[in-house]
Design a protein around this motif. Structure first.
Motif, PDB file in Angstrom:
ATOM      1  N   LEU A 211      28.203 -66.150  27.446  1.00 36.84           N
ATOM      2  CA  LEU A 211      28.390 -66.568  26.064  1.00 36.84           C
ATOM      3  C   LEU A 211      27.710 -67.932  25.906  1.00 36.84           C
ATOM      4  O   LEU A 211      27.882 -68.812  26.736  1.00 36.84           O
TER       5      LEU A 211
ATOM      6  N   PHE B  98      30.977 -60.163  30.536  1.00 37.23           N
ATOM      7  CA  PHE B  98      29.991 -61.245  30.675  1.00 37.23           C
ATOM      8  C   PHE B  98      30.449 -62.557  30.033  1.00 37.23           C
ATOM      9  O   PHE B  98      29.718 -63.161  29.244  1.00 37.23           O
ATOM     10  N   PRO B  99      31.659 -63.014  30.369  1.00 32.82           N
ATOM     11  CA  PRO B  99      32.147 -64.224  29.700  1.00 32.82           C
ATOM     12  C   PRO B  99      31.251 -65.441  29.944  1.00 32.82           C
ATOM     13  O   PRO B  99      31.123 -66.298  29.079  1.00 32.82           O
TER      14      PRO B  99
ATOM     15  N   ARG C  27      32.509 -58.791  26.087  1.00 36.53           N
ATOM     16  CA  ARG C  27      32.996 -60.168  26.268  1.00 36.53           C
ATOM     17  C   ARG C  27      33.759 -60.314  27.581  1.00 36.53           C
ATOM     18  O   ARG C  27      33.703 -61.350  28.225  1.00 36.53           O
ATOM     19  N   LYS C  28      34.490 -59.249  27.932  1.00 34.37           N
ATOM     20  CA  LYS C  28      35.240 -59.315  29.186  1.00 34.37           C
ATOM     21  C   LYS C  28      34.302 -59.256  30.392  1.00 34.37           C
ATOM     22  O   LYS C  28      34.546 -59.880  31.413  1.00 34.37           O
TER      23      LYS C  28
END
Lengths: 376, 502
Positions: A301, A297-298, A294-295
């Protein structure tokens, strides 16, 4: 077979505006690798007739060209013979064409205004490929993009090996019959799409699935993250010319798998990531991995409603948005596995199922061939 | 000839209500109010009034109001009273005019000309009262290589990140320009809210090292208060190259605000104006900046993100692109409406560009060059509400800095007289009797309230758009439409006009 050019254009063309669509999607795979005709998938998507509005339908079949499985199968729409000539000149300069022919179709009353549809089996000219300093797949993608962007009236809508996309304007069941999928083709997996667009572009290239090499995506939903995803992925050389969710989702998956070398499970954790609060409660190893993804490839999303079926050589992946804002059901019987917007789309072709379940939001369901993709 | 400049404001007292309790007199550091023993009434010298509203707010009988003075010169569209007064003042003194806080001029506020989208029919809005709604943001470089261990598991290769519970931080305001109590309130509120406050160029007071996990320390051209312990303590280090309120010049702390404590914290002499140089004298070009960035990284073992703060000026996109290629983890862009404790009036009012335009251009340029992932972007100057935050994020910001809004929460009434050091609200002053008016407990609570309220509002607006994570809003310009903007403005902002379909 020539496009009706007497109609005046009143609404904007596909790609000129962003067109939200509701949809039906469906898929079936025989994990033993046994091939089936398109008859089942047509019946499945036909049951969900009301989820489409006759403005787009399409299919992707995998394992359908065993005799030409070493070659890229290009499916093309042409508006006229001039664009065909231009495209073929381009193809000859970049590829060895092994076989080409007009696509065999069945004349149906409900399917009108079809463009010229041609199919080519080809492989890159070795010298051109070597000079390009690109790997083969990138070279093919670049050629496809070049044709689609620069030759007016020509559109490559399928470009994978041993697979093919078939699509057009109409109800999906009619499109299936139009392409004779129930007679001429058998594959180990099929996906289908019925489109409910809010506008009436009436362009065949705008129907789904969207294909990129052997990847194909069918999608139901309207993502709210579209422009965030689009603007991010375009920094890596992709060009979202159709302005559809399906197009950007395909590029995102392609980027994560082909460029970043993530696994399908990891891709799901990027595009349909768990909520931070959920991640915090997970065991250490998963928490570590999901937090990192998540950090890192924000901007990939994807939010807002979506249910997608991602087709690739040797398998399928079904995935919902993190809140599950679109219906999607999976089912299994023996080697066969099914995915559909509604359970009826599965029951109609297999009433007796061993397992039926609705995957939770963000929970990928991946079905692959038992021999690890080394199919017939 | 002696210049007389009439009062801009008039203190209006309702003598039916006034009890002559003299609280106004006691509270006014400017000496406006006094008690006329002979007549037994309160009188006011409006000439001294800066319109800070302190007396109005504390008056127990609500007997006071401040009105714009009716006294006027002969009306002239070209020569406003203010322009004339400034000429008189300079003719009298020969000095440079000083001002505080942000540019109050009549320039377009682009945030107010942008409208936000909402979902309906084809996709659903999401209800933040019933569904999770994420506003957490990580700031730092994202362009990581994917690496795996032998068993194929992913290895976390992320460079250091700042973890924010909401995309709002307190911007740089130095100890010296604002008070000890104001700093304490900011530090404690940042800790409670899971965000960060920024020391500005004034160093870090000994007492506040305990909040260092939520502290961004600044390295500015004067290097005030910079030492290795200061760098090691911080969560992130900000190199201040420019400030929106005064691009092209350094900081200015008037000597009367340099108390013993401020002098110790800044490591400068007491009572003498502290003027930091316009450039960093070790940075005359982009390659020099790179050296400072890596010097700081070396000094802190590559464990903290380095922020480079720049003012929004005409070629901000090219500058940001250079900064992104120089090892910075985060770029902070400060718009021309950003606040200051003291700035030459002409610079504050005439130099720089609106942050909305700067942000849109920087974000687009970094994307065109494929380096948007190399940095996070923070914008400030001026972000006034949660709606501004939502619009800034949709334009491409990762997070926002708020300065003025935070000071308002602490009681500031924007009288724009910080440079006089006589802040009646105990914020922009070092006078002990004034500082103690600001209760840090109360100040902290009000700041926490403000950020909590904004967070709720951000969530509401996101939910309306059908977006349940702030990441999916970042750079999502289709969620914005412009109203009353011309083609050029729309092109620069990268948004369509309201009413135009996608």
């Amino acid at each position: 077979m020539i496009l009706n050019d007497l109609e005046l254009k009143t609404s904007p063309a596909e790609g000129e505006v962003r067109i939200p669509s509701g949809c039906a999607i469906s898929a079936v795979i025989d994990r033993s690798g046994k091939r089936m005709t398109g008859e089942k998938i047509i019946r499945s998507i036909a049951t969900m007739h009301d989820r489409s509005n006759g403005l787009g339908g399409g299919f992707a079949g995998y394992g359908i060209y065993p005799d030409y499985k070493e070659y890229y199968a290009f499916h093309l729409f042409y508006n006229d013979f001039y664009s065909k000539k231009q495209t073929e000149d381009f193809l000859i300069q970049h590829f060895e064409i092994v076989y080409s022919s007009e696509m065999k179709t069945r004349k149906l009353k409900k399917i009108t205004n079809e463009p010229l549809i041609y199919r080519y089996f080809l492989y890159p000219l070795s010298k051109r490929l070597a000079n390009s300093l690109m790997d083969e797949e990138r070279y093919v993608v670049k050629c496809v993009n070049k044709i689609n962007a620069e030759i007016d009236g020509a559109f490559v809508f399928s470009s994978g090996k041993n697979m093919g996309v078939f699509k057009g304007v109409g109800y999906p069941e009619d499109i299936g019959k139009f392409y004779l999928l129930d007679e001429e083709y058998s594959g180990y997996s099929w996906t289908a799409h019925g489109r409910y667009p809010t506008n009436t572009p009436g362009w065949w290239g705008g129907a789904h699935p969207f294909g990129l090499l052997d990847y194909s995506v069918v999608h139901n939903g309207e993502i709210s993250s579209y422009d965030a995803n689009r603007r991010y992925i375009e920094t890596f050389g992709y060009k979202c010319s159709l302005q559809t969710d399906t197009e950007v989702i395909t590029y995102v998956i392609d980027f994560l798998i082909r460029v970043k070398k993530l696994t399908l499970q990891e891709v799901a954790k990027v595009i349909s990531a768990s909520f931070w609060s959920t991640i915090e409660d997970k065991p250490e190893e998963e928490r570590y991995e999901e937090t990192f993804l998540r950090k890192a490839f924000p901007s990939l999303l994807i939010t807002g409603p979506f249910s997608i079926i991602f087709g690739f050589t040797g398998g399928l992946m079904a995935l919902n948005d993190r809140l599950k804002l679109r219906s999607m059901v999976c089912a299994e019987k023996g080697d066969l596995a099914y995915i559909s917007s509604e359970e009826c789309g599965i029951r109609v072709i297999e009433p007796e199922l061993e397992r039926v379940f609705a995957p939770a939001g963000g929970q990928p369901v991946i079905y692959t061939l038992k021999d690890g993709g080394n199919r017939q | 000839m002696k210049t007389f400049i009439p009062a801009e404001y008039e203190v209006v007292r309702d003598f039916n209500l006034c009890t002559a309790c003299r609280l106004c007199e006691n509270q006014c550091a400017n000496g406006v109010h006094s008690y006329d023993e002979k007549r037994g009434v309160m009188v006011a010298d409006s000439l001294q009034c800066v319109n800070c509203h302190r007396c109005v707010c504390v008056c127990p009988t609500h007997a006071l109001k401040i009105a714009k003075s009716a006294d006027c010169y002969r009306p002239n569209e070209n020569w406003s009273s203010q322009t004339m007064n400034e000429v008189y003042r300079q003719a009298e003194t020969g000095g440079v005019l000083l001002s505080s806080m942000g540019n109050p001029g009549k320039y377009p506020v682009y945030f107010d000309k942008l409208l936000v989208n909402a979902s309906q029919v084809t996709n659903p809005p999401i209800d933040p009262l019933r569904e999770p709604m994420e506003t957490r943001v990580f700031l730092g470089k994202k362009d990581v290589e994917i690496k795996r261990d032998i068993s194929g598991r992913l290895i976390d290769t992320m460079p250091p990140q700042l973890n924010l519970k909401l995309p709002v931080m307190f911007s740089a305001m130095s100890y010296g320009s604002i008070s000890y109590n104001a700093h304490e309130a900011l530090a404690r509120a940042a800790e409670i809210c899971g965000t960060f406050y920024n020391t500005g160029e004034g160093g870090l007071h000994r007492d506040f090292y305990k909040y260092s996990k939520n502290t961004i320390v600044q390295v500015a051209s004067g290097r005030f208060g910079v030492h290795s312990e200061y760098l090691s303590a911080a969560a992130a280090i900000e190199i201040k190259m420019g400030q929106g309120a005064k691009p092209g010049i350094g900081g200015h702390l008037p000597g009367m605000k340099i108390s013993d404590d401020v002098s110790r914290t800044r490591m400068i002499p007491k009572g003498v104006d502290a003027i930091s140089p316009a450039p960093h004298h070790d940075i005359y070009s982009i390659e020099d900046l790179r050296q400072l960035i890596y010097t700081i990284k070396e000094a802190t073992d590559y464990s903290k993100p380095v922020i480079v703060k720049i003012a929004a000026v005409h070629n901000v996109a090219a500058i940001a692109s250079g900064v992104a290629r120089s090892g910075a983890d985060i770029i902070a862009i400060d718009g021309f409406r950003g606040g200051t404790g003291a700035s030459p009036t002409r610079i504050r009012d005439n130099v720089g560009i609106p942050v909305e335009l700067a942000l849109a251009q920087v974000d687009e340029r970094l994307r065109q060059e494929g380096i948007r992932d190399c940095v996070s972007i923070i914008v400030g100057g001026s972000v006034r509400s949660s709606a501004d935050v939502v619009k800034a994020v949709a334009l491409g910001a990762d997070a926002c800095y708020i300065g003025t809004a935070a000071l308002l929460a602490l009681g500031c009434h924007l009288c724009r007289s910080c440079h006089t050091g006589k802040c009646n609200w105990g914020i922009a002053t070092q006078r002990e009797d004034l500082v103690k008016r600001l209760n840090p407990d109360e100040g902290c609570k009000r700041l926490v309230n403000l950020l909590s309220a904004w967070n709720l509002e951000i969530q509401e607006m996101m939910g309306g758009m059908g977006i349940n994570s702030i990441e999916a809003l970042r750079g999502n310009r289709l969620m914005l439409r412009g109203v009353g903007l011309n083609e050029t403005e729309l092109r620069i902002l990268g948004v369509r006009h309201a009413g135009e379909n996608v």
